[in-house]
Design a protein around this motif. Structure first.
Motif, PDB file in Angstrom:
ATOM      1  N   GLU A  10      52.507  85.058  96.169  1.00  0.00           N
ATOM      2  CA  GLU A  10      53.492  84.545  97.140  1.00  0.00           C
ATOM      3  C   GLU A  10      54.137  83.270  96.588  1.00  0.00           C
ATOM      4  OE1 GLU A  10      50.306  85.253  97.765  1.00  0.00           O
ATOM      5  OE2 GLU A  10      49.980  85.830  99.868  1.00  0.00           O
TER       6      GLU A  10
ATOM      7  N   GLU B  81      54.616  76.167 103.465  1.00  0.00           N
ATOM      8  CA  GLU B  81      53.872  77.409 103.722  1.00  0.00           C
ATOM      9  C   GLU B  81      53.097  77.845 102.476  1.00  0.00           C
ATOM     10  OE1 GLU B  81      57.230  78.884 106.942  1.00  0.00           O
ATOM     11  OE2 GLU B  81      57.169  79.777 104.947  1.00  0.00           O
TER      12      GLU B  81
ATOM     13  N   LEU C 126      49.160  78.534 102.336  1.00  0.00           N
ATOM     14  CA  LEU C 126      48.602  79.781 101.802  1.00  0.00           C
ATOM     15  C   LEU C 126      47.585  79.476 100.705  1.00  0.00           C
ATOM     16  CD1 LEU C 126      51.880  81.895 101.481  1.00  0.00           C
ATOM     17  CD2 LEU C 126      49.865  82.607 102.762  1.00  0.00           C
TER      18      LEU C 126
ATOM     19  N   ARG D  86      69.802  73.382 102.980  1.00  0.00           N
ATOM     20  CA  ARG D  86      68.926  74.244 102.158  1.00  0.00           C
ATOM     21  C   ARG D  86      67.677  73.490 101.707  1.00  0.00           C
ATOM     22  NH1 ARG D  86      68.818  78.387 103.693  1.00  0.00           N
ATOM     23  NH2 ARG D  86      68.033  79.407 101.826  1.00  0.00           N
TER      24      ARG D  86
ATOM     25  N   SER E 270      75.023  87.775 102.719  1.00  0.00           N
ATOM     26  CA  SER E 270      74.185  87.417 101.577  1.00  0.00           C
ATOM     27  C   SER E 270      73.272  86.241 101.928  1.00  0.00           C
ATOM     28  CB  SER E 270      75.081  87.059 100.397  1.00  0.00           C
ATOM     29  OG  SER E 270      74.327  86.425  99.405  1.00  0.00           O
ATOM     30  N   PHE E 271      73.791  85.312 102.715  1.00  0.00           N
ATOM     31  CA  PHE E 271      72.968  84.175 103.148  1.00  0.00           C
ATOM     32  C   PHE E 271      71.788  84.644 104.002  1.00  0.00           C
ATOM     33  CE2 PHE E 271      71.946  80.772 106.185  1.00  0.00           C
ATOM     34  CZ  PHE E 271      71.589  79.772 105.289  1.00  0.00           C
TER      35      PHE E 271
ATOM     36  N   ARG F 296      80.633  84.639  92.418  1.00  0.00           N
ATOM     37  CA  ARG F 296      81.072  83.963  93.638  1.00  0.00           C
ATOM     38  C   ARG F 296      80.144  82.778  93.836  1.00  0.00           C
ATOM     39  NH1 ARG F 296      77.632  85.050  98.142  1.00  0.00           N
ATOM     40  NH2 ARG F 296      76.060  86.519  97.472  1.00  0.00           N
TER      41      ARG F 296
ATOM     42  N   ASP G 106      58.743  85.913 101.309  1.00  0.00           N
ATOM     43  CA  ASP G 106      57.874  85.502 100.196  1.00  0.00           C
ATOM     44  C   ASP G 106      56.578  84.869 100.723  1.00  0.00           C
ATOM     45  OD1 ASP G 106      59.628  86.422  98.308  1.00  0.00           O
ATOM     46  OD2 ASP G 106      60.436  84.465  97.763  1.00  0.00           O
ATOM     47  N   THR G 107      56.687  84.150 101.831  1.00  0.00           N
ATOM     48  CA  THR G 107      55.480  83.517 102.384  1.00  0.00           C
ATOM     49  C   THR G 107      54.955  84.258 103.624  1.00  0.00           C
ATOM     50  OG1 THR G 107      56.887  81.953 103.597  1.00  0.00           O
ATOM     51  CG2 THR G 107      55.993  81.205 101.495  1.00  0.00           C
ATOM     52  N   HIS G 108      55.645  85.312 104.053  1.00  0.00           N
ATOM     53  CA  HIS G 108      55.184  86.137 105.188  1.00  0.00           C
ATOM     54  C   HIS G 108      55.356  87.612 104.816  1.00  0.00           C
ATOM     55  CE1 HIS G 108      56.605  82.272 106.834  1.00  0.00           C
ATOM     56  NE2 HIS G 108      55.722  82.428 107.806  1.00  0.00           N
ATOM     57  N   PRO G 109      54.674  88.070 103.737  1.00  0.00           N
ATOM     58  CA  PRO G 109      54.999  89.397 103.198  1.00  0.00           C
ATOM     59  C   PRO G 109      54.604  90.582 104.097  1.00  0.00           C
ATOM     60  CG  PRO G 109      53.218  88.370 101.947  1.00  0.00           C
ATOM     61  CD  PRO G 109      53.680  87.344 102.932  1.00  0.00           C
TER      62      PRO G 109
ATOM     63  N   ARG H 167      59.395  76.264 103.212  1.00  0.00           N
ATOM     64  CA  ARG H 167      58.769  77.365 102.461  1.00  0.00           C
ATOM     65  C   ARG H 167      57.675  76.831 101.531  1.00  0.00           C
ATOM     66  NH1 ARG H 167      62.015  80.249 105.475  1.00  0.00           N
ATOM     67  NH2 ARG H 167      60.233  79.711 106.759  1.00  0.00           N
TER      68      ARG H 167
ATOM     69  N   LYS I  91      79.753  94.630  99.090  1.00  0.00           N
ATOM     70  CA  LYS I  91      80.023  94.250  97.697  1.00  0.00           C
ATOM     71  C   LYS I  91      80.689  95.397  96.951  1.00  0.00           C
ATOM     72  CE  LYS I  91      76.184  91.170  96.792  1.00  0.00           C
ATOM     73  NZ  LYS I  91      74.980  91.082  95.961  1.00  0.00           N
TER      74      LYS I  91
ATOM     75  N   VAL J 128      69.209  86.009 101.617  1.00  0.00           N
ATOM     76  CA  VAL J 128      68.474  84.957 100.896  1.00  0.00           C
ATOM     77  C   VAL J 128      67.441  84.318 101.826  1.00  0.00           C
ATOM     78  CG1 VAL J 128      68.692  82.664  99.838  1.00  0.00           C
ATOM     79  CG2 VAL J 128      70.287  84.467  99.216  1.00  0.00           C
ATOM     80  N   GLU J 129      67.864  84.016 103.052  1.00  0.00           N
ATOM     81  CA  GLU J 129      66.948  83.409 104.022  1.00  0.00           C
ATOM     82  C   GLU J 129      65.739  84.310 104.284  1.00  0.00           C
ATOM     83  OE1 GLU J 129      66.724  80.335 104.471  1.00  0.00           O
ATOM     84  OE2 GLU J 129      67.156  80.118 106.598  1.00  0.00           O
TER      85      GLU J 129
ATOM     86  N   GLN K 207      64.638  86.728 102.372  1.00  0.00           N
ATOM     87  CA  GLN K 207      63.870  86.877 101.130  1.00  0.00           C
ATOM     88  C   GLN K 207      62.859  85.738 101.005  1.00  0.00           C
ATOM     89  OE1 GLN K 207      66.339  86.245  97.724  1.00  0.00           O
ATOM     90  NE2 GLN K 207      64.816  86.972  96.271  1.00  0.00           N
ATOM     91  N   LEU K 208      63.329  84.506 101.201  1.00  0.00           N
ATOM     92  CA  LEU K 208      62.430  83.353 101.076  1.00  0.00           C
ATOM     93  C   LEU K 208      61.365  83.390 102.164  1.00  0.00           C
ATOM     94  CD1 LEU K 208      64.790  80.344 100.171  1.00  0.00           C
ATOM     95  CD2 LEU K 208      63.648  81.945  98.655  1.00  0.00           C
ATOM     96  N   TYR K 209      61.772  83.768 103.383  1.00  0.00           N
ATOM     97  CA  TYR K 209      60.809  83.843 104.491  1.00  0.00           C
ATOM     98  C   TYR K 209      59.733  84.883 104.186  1.00  0.00           C
ATOM     99  CZ  TYR K 209      58.884  84.575 109.145  1.00  0.00           C
ATOM    100  OH  TYR K 209      58.017  84.697 110.197  1.00  0.00           O
TER     101      TYR K 209
ATOM    102  N   ILE L 229      80.763  88.686 103.009  1.00  0.00           N
ATOM    103  CA  ILE L 229      79.748  88.865 101.958  1.00  0.00           C
ATOM    104  C   ILE L 229      78.883  87.609 101.876  1.00  0.00           C
ATOM    105  CG2 ILE L 229      79.446  89.005  99.435  1.00  0.00           C
ATOM    106  CD1 ILE L 229      81.853  90.975  99.439  1.00  0.00           C
ATOM    107  N   ASN L 230      79.529  86.430 101.920  1.00  0.00           N
ATOM    108  CA  ASN L 230      78.768  85.167 101.855  1.00  0.00           C
ATOM    109  C   ASN L 230      77.790  85.062 103.025  1.00  0.00           C
ATOM    110  OD1 ASN L 230      80.004  84.281  99.516  1.00  0.00           O
ATOM    111  ND2 ASN L 230      81.557  83.076 100.569  1.00  0.00           N
TER     112      ASN L 230
END
Lengths: 88, 209
Positions: free
Chosen positions: B53, B175, B179, B165, A19-20, B7, A30-33, B172, A53, A23-24, A26-28, A15-16
């Motif tokens: 964004e 970027e 943008l 991280r 999930s990672f 978790r 956000d700037t490359h929609p 990010r 889950k 997250v990666e 998702q963030l990517y 799951i970790n």
């Protein structure tokens, strides 16, 4: 990192990891929609994560309330260890 | 709104308490470049962001910082669990202990309490994103300093994860800045503040719709 030993630890480790990835991505995204490949990769992993889950919650303990396997007898959400206690 | 997931983002299982190291790592909870400051910086800045964004990035990175704050607190909690009075005195943890016992309280390693003045929410997208990029590098430097002090692999592994991280978040935010600049007047990025000036188009800005 402690190597996961029991089946439960292995499942939480998975799951970790998934999930990672989510997250990666998702963030990517956000700037490359508009990146279709990334969206496809995110969707695939998110589906897998939700299933994992759900299975973990049914088998062991709820990670969040939306996939909790509620018992009429006890409120497991608060009876199981908190994540900072270690061992999870 | 937020939902709690029971978790840690990366597991923390420390077998040997070490109050000396806990006093150093607590800086990433309440110190100037810590995770509490990071989360509040991004989650405060996002409301007036003119580009979706960027607002999305601040929301999602700010949320991840909350998970990092929880990891740091878990590390400090496990490092200070089951300490004897002798260990508390010998490690110099007595000065923290007298005010907080073994509870978590946001402060820097030097004992300075958390203060919102360690971050800005300026209301100018270029100013804020430049601060955010610097903040990620400052946190990375702090984790590098921690890793020079820590030998226990149980502590090093989650700290190494958090350090990595910072680098991703820096990328990010870079970027986000690019943008933003794409949407501004290429001849002068500062000709208007798109978070505040309502007449941006007549000032040579392209407004995001």
């Amino acid at each position: 990192m402690m190597q996961p030993r029991s089946e439960r630890e292995m499942m939480l480790h998975k799951i970790n990891v998934i999930s990672f990835i989510c997250v990666e991505m998702q963030l990517y995204l956000d700037t490359h929609p508009y990146e279709c490949d990334a969206i496809e990769y995110f969707n695939r992993n998110m589906t897998m994560l939700n299933e994992l889950k759900h299975d973990y919650s049914q088998k062991y303990t709820p990670l969040n309330l939306s996939n909790a396997n509620h018992s009429d007898q006890k409120w497991e959400w608060v009876l199981d260890p908190m994540p900072w206690e270690g061992g999870c | 709104m937020w939902n709690y997931e029971k978790r840690l983002q990366f597991p923390v299982n420390i077998k040997t308490p070490n109050a000396k190291i806990a006093q150093v790592i607590i800086s990433q909870f309440g110190g100037p470049d810590g995770e509490l400051a990071a989360s509040q910086r991004y989650l405060s800045q996002r409301y007036t962001m003119p580009y979706r964004e960027v607002a999305g990035c601040l929301t999602d990175i700010g949320t991840e910082e909350l998970a990092h704050m929880e990891m740091i607190c878990a590390i400090v909690y496990q490092l200070t669990k089951d300490l004897s009075m002798e260990e508390i005195q010998a490690s110099g943890f007595d000065k923290y202990y007298v005010d907080h016992t073994l509870a978590l309280w946001p402060q820097a390693a030097g004992g300075i309490p958390f203060n919102a003045c360690v971050f800005q929410s300026k209301g100018d997208v270029i100013t804020d994103l430049t601060e955010d990029m610097a903040a990620e590098q400052k946190a990375r430097s702090t984790y590098d300093n921690i890793l020079r002090l820590v030998k226990d692999p149980d502590v090093c592994e989650p700290i190494k994860f958090l350090r990595a991280r910072e680098i991703v978040h820096f990328q990010r935010f870079g970027e986000c800045l690019r943008l933003t600049q794409d949407k501004l007047d290429a001849k002068n990025f500062y000709v208007c503040n798109p978070e505040f000036d309502t007449n941006c188009p007549t000032m040579g800005c392209k407004r995001d719709k």
